[in-house]
Design an enzyme around this catalytic site. Sequence first.
Site, PDB file in Angstrom:
ATOM      1  N   LYS A 127      -0.905  28.439  60.283  1.00 15.66           N
ATOM      2  CA  LYS A 127      -0.325  29.270  59.221  1.00 15.66           C
ATOM      3  C   LYS A 127      -1.172  30.517  59.033  1.00 15.66           C
ATOM      4  O   LYS A 127      -2.369  30.463  59.334  1.00 15.66           O
ATOM      5  CB  LYS A 127      -0.200  28.467  57.917  1.00 15.66           C
ATOM      6  CG  LYS A 127      -1.529  27.788  57.461  1.00 15.66           C
ATOM      7  CD  LYS A 127      -2.530  28.730  56.898  1.00 15.66           C
ATOM      8  CE  LYS A 127      -3.933  28.281  56.974  1.00 15.66           C
ATOM      9  NZ  LYS A 127      -4.904  29.336  56.673  1.00 15.66           N
TER      10      LYS A 127
ATOM     11  N   ARG B  96     -11.181  33.250  75.795  1.00 16.34           N
ATOM     12  CA  ARG B  96     -11.274  34.519  76.532  1.00 16.34           C
ATOM     13  C   ARG B  96     -12.522  34.528  77.388  1.00 16.34           C
ATOM     14  O   ARG B  96     -12.652  35.333  78.302  1.00 16.34           O
ATOM     15  CB  ARG B  96     -11.309  35.689  75.539  1.00 16.34           C
ATOM     16  CG  ARG B  96     -10.043  35.847  74.722  1.00 16.34           C
ATOM     17  CD  ARG B  96     -10.275  36.772  73.550  1.00 16.34           C
ATOM     18  NE  ARG B  96     -11.294  36.247  72.649  1.00 16.34           N
ATOM     19  CZ  ARG B  96     -11.842  36.924  71.648  1.00 16.34           C
ATOM     20  NH1 ARG B  96     -11.475  38.158  71.410  1.00 16.34           N
ATOM     21  NH2 ARG B  96     -12.770  36.364  70.888  1.00 16.34           N
TER      22      ARG B  96
HETATM   23  N1  LIG Z   1      -4.957  24.363  58.705  1.00 11.35           N
HETATM   24  C1  LIG Z   1      -6.166  24.637  58.249  1.00 11.35           C
HETATM   25  O1  LIG Z   1      -6.805  23.832  57.561  1.00 11.35           O
HETATM   26  C2  LIG Z   1      -6.800  25.940  58.631  1.00 11.35           C
HETATM   27  C3  LIG Z   1      -8.129  26.179  58.278  1.00 11.35           C
HETATM   28  C4  LIG Z   1      -8.730  27.362  58.727  1.00 11.35           C
HETATM   29  C5  LIG Z   1      -7.996  28.273  59.454  1.00 11.35           C
HETATM   30  N2  LIG Z   1      -6.693  28.029  59.740  1.00 11.35           N
HETATM   31  C6  LIG Z   1      -5.905  28.976  60.540  1.00 11.35           C
HETATM   32  O2  LIG Z   1      -6.382  28.875  61.875  1.00 11.35           O
HETATM   33  C7  LIG Z   1      -6.438  30.166  62.479  1.00 11.35           C
HETATM   34  C8  LIG Z   1      -7.866  30.416  62.977  1.00 11.35           C
HETATM   35  O3  LIG Z   1      -8.776  30.375  61.914  1.00 11.35           O
HETATM   36  P1  LIG Z   1     -10.347  30.148  62.207  1.00 11.35           P
HETATM   37  O4  LIG Z   1     -11.067  30.463  60.974  1.00 11.35           O
HETATM   38  O5  LIG Z   1     -10.550  28.847  62.835  1.00 11.35           O
HETATM   39  O6  LIG Z   1     -10.578  31.343  63.263  1.00 11.35           O
HETATM   40  P2  LIG Z   1     -11.864  31.711  64.104  1.00 11.35           P
HETATM   41  O7  LIG Z   1     -12.929  30.675  63.996  1.00 11.35           O
HETATM   42  O8  LIG Z   1     -12.195  33.118  63.787  1.00 11.35           O
HETATM   43  O9  LIG Z   1     -11.329  31.601  65.602  1.00 11.35           O
HETATM   44  C9  LIG Z   1     -10.293  32.350  66.121  1.00 11.35           C
HETATM   45  C10 LIG Z   1     -10.371  32.258  67.645  1.00 11.35           C
HETATM   46  O10 LIG Z   1      -9.402  33.124  68.173  1.00 11.35           O
HETATM   47  C11 LIG Z   1      -9.856  33.657  69.406  1.00 11.35           C
HETATM   48  N3  LIG Z   1      -9.609  35.101  69.403  1.00 11.35           N
HETATM   49  C12 LIG Z   1      -8.734  35.750  70.200  1.00 11.35           C
HETATM   50  N4  LIG Z   1      -8.742  37.057  69.967  1.00 11.35           N
HETATM   51  C13 LIG Z   1      -9.635  37.269  68.993  1.00 11.35           C
HETATM   52  C14 LIG Z   1     -10.106  38.419  68.333  1.00 11.35           C
HETATM   53  N5  LIG Z   1      -9.607  39.653  68.621  1.00 11.35           N
HETATM   54  N6  LIG Z   1     -11.042  38.273  67.398  1.00 11.35           N
HETATM   55  C15 LIG Z   1     -11.533  37.061  67.083  1.00 11.35           C
HETATM   56  N7  LIG Z   1     -11.138  35.916  67.677  1.00 11.35           N
HETATM   57  C16 LIG Z   1     -10.195  36.023  68.621  1.00 11.35           C
HETATM   58  C17 LIG Z   1     -11.326  33.296  69.560  1.00 11.35           C
HETATM   59  O11 LIG Z   1     -11.408  32.298  70.569  1.00 11.35           O
HETATM   60  P3  LIG Z   1     -12.025  32.620  72.023  1.00 11.35           P
HETATM   61  O12 LIG Z   1     -13.125  33.620  71.812  1.00 11.35           O
HETATM   62  O13 LIG Z   1     -12.510  31.302  72.463  1.00 11.35           O
HETATM   63  O14 LIG Z   1     -10.911  33.149  72.865  1.00 11.35           O
HETATM   64  C18 LIG Z   1     -11.708  32.699  68.221  1.00 11.35           C
HETATM   65  O15 LIG Z   1     -12.588  31.618  68.351  1.00 11.35           O
HETATM   66  C19 LIG Z   1      -5.927  31.136  61.429  1.00 11.35           C
HETATM   67  O16 LIG Z   1      -4.574  31.373  61.656  1.00 11.35           O
HETATM   68  C20 LIG Z   1      -6.099  30.397  60.107  1.00 11.35           C
HETATM   69  O17 LIG Z   1      -5.119  30.778  59.147  1.00 11.35           O
HETATM   70  C21 LIG Z   1      -6.092  26.866  59.355  1.00 11.35           C
END
Ligand SMILES: NC(=O)c1ccc[n+]([C@@H]2O[C@H](COP(=O)([O-])OP(=O)(O)OC[C@H]3O[C@@H](n4cnc5c(N)ncnc54)[C@H](OP(=O)(O)O)[C@@H]3O)[C@@H](O)[C@H]2O)c1
Length: 340
Positions: free
Chosen positions: A97, A37
């Site tokens: 997921k 964003r």
């Molecule tokens: N497979 C696995 O091992 C694994 C591990 C952890 C998480 N996950 C999954 O991956 C996803 C993300 O997890 P994460 O912990 O990596 O998330 P995170 O660090 O919080 O990042 C989410 C990203 O989404 C964007 N975003 C868009 N709208 C947002 C909002 N309203 N508030 C906050 N962020 C927003 C932001 O990117 P910008 O600011 O750059 O747009 C942010 O960096 C989840 O669905 C989680 O279940 C999977």
Amino acid sequence: MNPVRWGILGTAEIALTRVIPAMQSCEHSVVTAIASRVLEKAQAAATQHGISHAYGSYAALLDDPDIDVVYNPLPNHLHLEWSARALRAGKHVLCEKPIAMNQAEVHELIRVRDETGLHIEEAVMIRNHPQWSSVLELIAANTIGTPQSVQLAYAYHAKNRNDYRYKPEMGGGAVYDIGSYSIAIARLIFGDEPSGVLATLIRDENTGVDVLASAILDFPTGHATLTVATESTTYQHVHVLGDRGWIRVEFPFAHPQPTRCHLYIGDASSVGNFHCQEIAFDPINQYTLQADRFSLAIQGRSVATWPLENAAANMAVIDALFESARCHQWTPITKTSIKV
Ligand SMILES: NC(=O)c1ccc[n+]([C@@H]2O[C@H](COP(=O)([O-])OP(=O)(O)OC[C@H]3O[C@@H](n4cnc5c(N)ncnc54)[C@H](OP(=O)(O)O)[C@@H]3O)[C@@H](O)[C@H]2O)c1
């Protein structure tokens, strides 16, 4: 064949710390763009990871004709919207997921998938680890007899109370975050769907998100019992108990680093939890395997895939789990009208 070109939505921690680095050792996949964003965040991530294109909006990335697959690791409440938009923009989608907030949302994605004819999967990366094929082979070979009970535990201590995991409206909580893995593995092991669930939750008193969840799933031939926790210590296990033996999966879920891990197998001669056989797996990166398998799938190669109907069935269990915890009763799992 040229590697499949991937675009990443957002600068999520999972993308920057695990998935993009893992994809850099892929044979069939290349990350060509990342969007945020905030353009500067996308540019910084692109510079750090050697990605050629950075976009200041998710929509701009979807307009890039040189992207074949979109990886969607946005917070959970944005999975439906941006996965559907990516499909409609002509991109295949690998979405983190849980792929949506409830079963109805998965059905919406199924409709978009069917309209567009593109491939979309829920990124349950653990299923790519060869240890699960070995577990299924052991069961198919009758090594442990009929699985009667699967016990699963997955726990960690959440570091950041400001992230979406503490926001109910964004799909926060332990069940959405890690419960989907346990449910997927229980369904994989029984090779069937549960008919009901009994669950209880402890919720964070300030935000209301679940931080400790325990559930019994009632399968046709046995039970799965699972606990997931996000304010506990770090821990993982899966035990499969059959009528002739058992399997203990030492490191079943997320691997922060590729790690050597083992299956331990016991039979009627085993004493207590002491195994009589073990199978070892060299360190392997589940995210690399996931991306390359997905890329091969969209190139039409014969690899394992998990259709959205499977994700809908997993989500049906999550819906029922929340309902059971709410009403303190066994809750039947609604059979989806879509064949699983
Ligand atoms: N497979 C696995 O091992 C694994 C591990 C952890 C998480 N996950 C999954 O991956 C996803 C993300 O997890 P994460 O912990 O990596 O998330 P995170 O660090 O919080 O990042 C989410 C990203 O989404 C964007 N975003 C868009 N709208 C947002 C909002 N309203 N508030 C906050 N962020 C927003 C932001 O990117 P910008 O600011 O750059 O747009 C942010 O960096 C989840 O669905 C989680 O279940 C999977």
